[in-house]
Every structure is written in structure tokens, then in C-alpha cells.
Design an enzyme around this catalytic site. Structure first.
Site, short mmCIF file in Angstrom:
data_model
loop_
_atom_site.label_atom_id
_atom_site.label_comp_id
_atom_site.label_asym_id
_atom_site.label_seq_id
_atom_site.Cartn_x
_atom_site.Cartn_y
_atom_site.Cartn_z
N ARG A 106 1.09 -1.16 -0.45
CA ARG A 106 -0.30 -0.07 0.66
C ARG A 106 0.70 1.37 -0.40
NH1 ARG A 106 -5.56 1.70 3.84
NH2 ARG A 106 -6.40 -0.09 1.59
N HIS A 133 -7.12 1.23 -6.49
CA HIS A 133 -7.17 0.39 -5.38
C HIS A 133 -7.79 -0.93 -6.00
CE1 HIS A 133 -7.69 -0.99 -1.42
NE2 HIS A 133 -7.90 -0.73 -1.43
N GLN A 136 -10.10 -3.78 -3.88
CA GLN A 136 -11.31 -3.05 -3.37
C GLN A 136 -12.41 -3.63 -4.57
OE1 GLN A 136 -12.19 -1.74 -0.01
NE2 GLN A 136 -14.23 -2.17 -1.26
N ASP A 223 -17.44 7.13 -1.11
CA ASP A 223 -16.13 6.71 -0.82
C ASP A 223 -16.11 8.34 -0.36
OD1 ASP A 223 -14.23 5.96 0.04
OD2 ASP A 223 -12.64 6.26 -1.92
N CYS A 262 -16.81 1.85 0.38
CA CYS A 262 -15.26 0.94 0.74
C CYS A 262 -15.03 1.24 2.24
CB CYS A 262 -13.93 0.68 -0.60
SG CYS A 262 -12.95 3.08 -0.32
N ARG A 290 -13.27 -8.58 1.09
CA ARG A 290 -12.08 -8.57 0.76
C ARG A 290 -11.70 -9.41 1.06
NH1 ARG A 290 -9.84 -3.64 0.91
NH2 ARG A 290 -8.20 -4.28 0.30
N1 CP Z 1 -11.18 -0.60 2.31
C1 CP Z 1 -9.55 -0.83 2.52
O1 CP Z 1 -9.19 -1.01 1.75
O2 CP Z 1 -10.51 -0.51 3.84
P1 CP Z 1 -8.54 0.12 4.41
O3 CP Z 1 -8.00 1.20 4.33
O4 CP Z 1 -8.57 -0.33 6.34
O5 CP Z 1 -7.24 -0.89 4.22
N1 NVA Z 2 -9.49 6.76 -1.78
C1 NVA Z 2 -9.74 5.82 0.37
C2 NVA Z 2 -10.28 4.48 0.25
C3 NVA Z 2 -9.77 4.20 1.30
C4 NVA Z 2 -9.41 2.90 1.09
C5 NVA Z 2 -8.32 7.02 0.39
O1 NVA Z 2 -6.81 6.72 -0.71
O2 NVA Z 2 -8.31 6.90 1.59
#
Ligand code: CP
Ligand code: NVA
Length: 304
Positions: A106, A133, A136, A223, A262, A290
Site C-alpha cells: 500500500r 485500489h 477493493q 467514498d 469501501c 475483501r
Molecule cells: N477499504 C480499505 O481498503 O480499507 P482499509 O484502508 O482499512 O484497508
Molecule cells: N479513497 C480512499 C480509500 C480508502 C480505502 C483513500 O485512498 O484514502
């Protein structure tokens, strides 16, 4: 499902058949897990997880998924590694490839994942970048398949920021043939290249009116208005109140429309409590999925 791609960085690596195969495998793994438990198909396999950003779902679902398939996961904040002291991504990728069978990361800049992928001999999975992502979206389309039993003829309304999740959702729509209407404030539209590519395979409309997006929609998605990488919080003013998913907006979609997010959600910003905690919301199934999609993806990439 064996995949041709070594890595999953965006979803664009997949064919429509591979995308629907992964979703069908996830549904099978979920049933198997709830029935007798999963078989240890990843016995002796190890996943390295690198986090530059916080996470709840991604971290826990990948680690638990590896464990439930008989494997093991190592959770690293990038501050814990020699990356934080200047070791190159290239050398890190080569080293991790000698120990572990897969790397999930990440990150902020998507290019870091491309570098990891180029220099690792094991699969690399994008656990969220500023631009995409994909994991997701596998869970989201699994949830849509479970709830709606099909993809053909469905319409998704995306309300809010044209962000990383929205970019990946356009690829998901293109791979499944679902149409999308994306309502954002001006200047917050999704990635132009992804939009252009996805429009070759499905209908995607951009609008600045949420009610245009929700018309005839089967799925309504929101989101956060402020993703982890967005530092300028003045942006919030552009979204509220117009782009909040509330009961009025939700009731302008199809009667049997589902609400997805998400997570994490900021209640009463991008979505009201009444909607996210209401009867049309499927966010907890979406979060659970997930775990199941992570497992089918790991099994497919590690060639278990
Ligand atoms: N939706 C998602 O990716 O959640 P986290 O940021 O908690 O991993
Ligand atoms: N769009 C959000 C998604 C988190 C899972 C972010 O990038 O923070």
C-alpha cells in the site's frame, strides 16, 4: 483460476474471463470456508505486506486470508524496513523475492509499485495507491454478483470524488460490462486515461449532478471526500452538501438499489448514518468480501 499476469497493479492486467473467474472462485472459497474451512492450498507460502499508509481491512484480510489458506504473512510498515534508510526499491524487491512468494504493498505513488513489480520475481499486488485500489473492486464486484446475481444490464452511480477507488471501479465496469455514471464536483473527475480506456468496453458518463447519476441506478457508491493522500482539506467545501448520499438521493435510484462504500466512512459527510446503516446498505458484506477475494487472488497469483 490461473492468471496470465504476474502482478495485479490496476485490474487492466485482467481479461473479462479472468475477472469473472476470480469472482466466481471467491464465491466458492467463501462457501467452502463457511462449510468446512478452506484447504491449505498456500501451505509453506509467505506474503510480505508493506504499508506506507494506514489500513484496517486490507491488512487484516490479507493476513487472515493467508492464514486460512495455510500460509503466513509478514506485516511491515515501510518505516520498519531499510527502505526508510534509503535502501532502493529495486534491492528491496530482489531481496524479498528470495524469501517470500508474494508482495502486497500500500503506497502513495503508483510508480513505486511498478518499480517493485519490475524488480521482483514474485507477484506484486497493489493494496491501494494514490491512483488505484484494485483489490477493493474485486470485493465490490463479488458483492454485486452476490446481491444482483448478474452484471449484465446493471448501472453503478459513483457519487463524490473521482479518486483511486473510482478509477479501479471504471476498470471493473469495463471488465464486467456494467455501466457507470460518475457525479463529481468540477475538477474532481476520475483519471482521464482510465476513463478513455474503460469507455471502449462500457458506457461511462460524467456529470456534476448526483441525481443524474442515480437515475435508474442499481448500485450507489460513495467514498471519503478526502483520501489519505489528499492534504488540502479545503476541498471538503466543494462536496458538501451536494455530493452527500442521503435518503433523498438514495430514493432517486432504483427501488432495489444497494448502497456500497469501501470504508472507512465518515458518517454524515459523504454518506448519512441513515443510508449507511439502512436496509439498502451492503457495506459489511462488502468489507467481508475483501477476505474472500484476497484469497482467490493470492491463490491465482501464487499458482497454488
Ligand atoms: N477499504 C480499505 O481498503 O480499507 P482499509 O484502508 O482499512 O484497508
Ligand atoms: N479513497 C480512499 C480509500 C480508502 C480505502 C483513500 O485512498 O484514502
Amino acid at each position: 483460476m490461473k492468471l496470465k499476469t504476474k502482478d495485479l497493479l490496476t485490474l487492466a492486467e485482467l481479461t473479462p474471463k479472468e475477472f469473472s473467474g476470480l469472482i466466481d472462485d471467491s464465491i466458492k472459497l467463501k462457501k467452502q470456508f463457511k462449510n468446512k474451512g478452506n484447504k491449505p492450498i498456500l501451505k509453506n507460502k509467505t506474503l510480505t505486506m508493506i504499508f506506507q499508509k494506514p489500513s484496517t481491512r486490507t491488512r487484516v484480510s490479507f493476513e487472515t486470508g493467508m492464514y486460512q489458506l495455510g500460509g503466513h504473512a509478514i506485516d511491515l510498515s515501510s518505516d520498519d524496513t531499510q527502505l526508510s534508510r534509503g535502501e532502493s526499491v529495486e534491492d528491496t524487491a530482489k531481496t524479498l523475492s528470495r524469501y517470500t512468494d508474494c508482495i502486497m504493498a500500500r503506497v502513495y505513488e503508483h510508480e513505486l509499485l511498478e518499480k517493485l513489480s519490475e524488480h521482483s520475481t514474485v507477484p506484486v499486488i497493489n493494496g491501494l495507491s494514490d491512483t488505484f485500489h484494485p483489490c477493493q473492486i474485486l470485493a465490490d464486484f463479488m458483492t454485486i454478483k452476490e446481491k444482483k446475481k448478474k452484471f449484465k444490464g446493471l448501472k453503478i452511480a459513483w457519487i463524490g470524488d473521482g479518486n483511486n477507488v473510482c478509477n479501479s471501479m471504471m476498470y471493473g465496469a469495463a471488465l464486467s460490462g456494467v455501466s457507470m455514471s460518475i457525479a463529481t464536483p468540477k475538477g474532481f473527475e476520475p483519471n482521464k486515461i482510465v476513463l478513455k480506456e474503460s469507455k471502449k468496453s462500457t458506457d461511462i458518463e460524467l456529470t456534476s449532478d448526483p441525481f443524474t447519476a442515480t437515475k435508474n441506478a442499481d448500485v450507489v457508491v460513495s467514498d471519503t471526500f478526502s483520501s489519505i493522500h489528499n492534504r488540502d482539506l479545503k476541498r471538503m467545501k466543494k462536496f458538501l452538501p451536494t455530493f452527500q448520499v442521503n435518503s433523498k438521493l438514495m430514493s432517486s435510484a432504483n427501488k432495489d438499489a444497494i448502497f456500497m462504500h469501501c470504508l472507512p466512512a465518515k458518517r454524515n459527510q459523504e454518506v448519512t448514518s441513515a443510508v449507511i446503516d439502512g436496509s439498502q446498505s451492503v457495506v459489511w458484506d462488502e468489507a467481508e468480501n475483501r477476505l474472500h477475494t484476497q484469497k482467490s487472488l493470492l491463490a491465482a497469483l501464487i499458482h497454488a
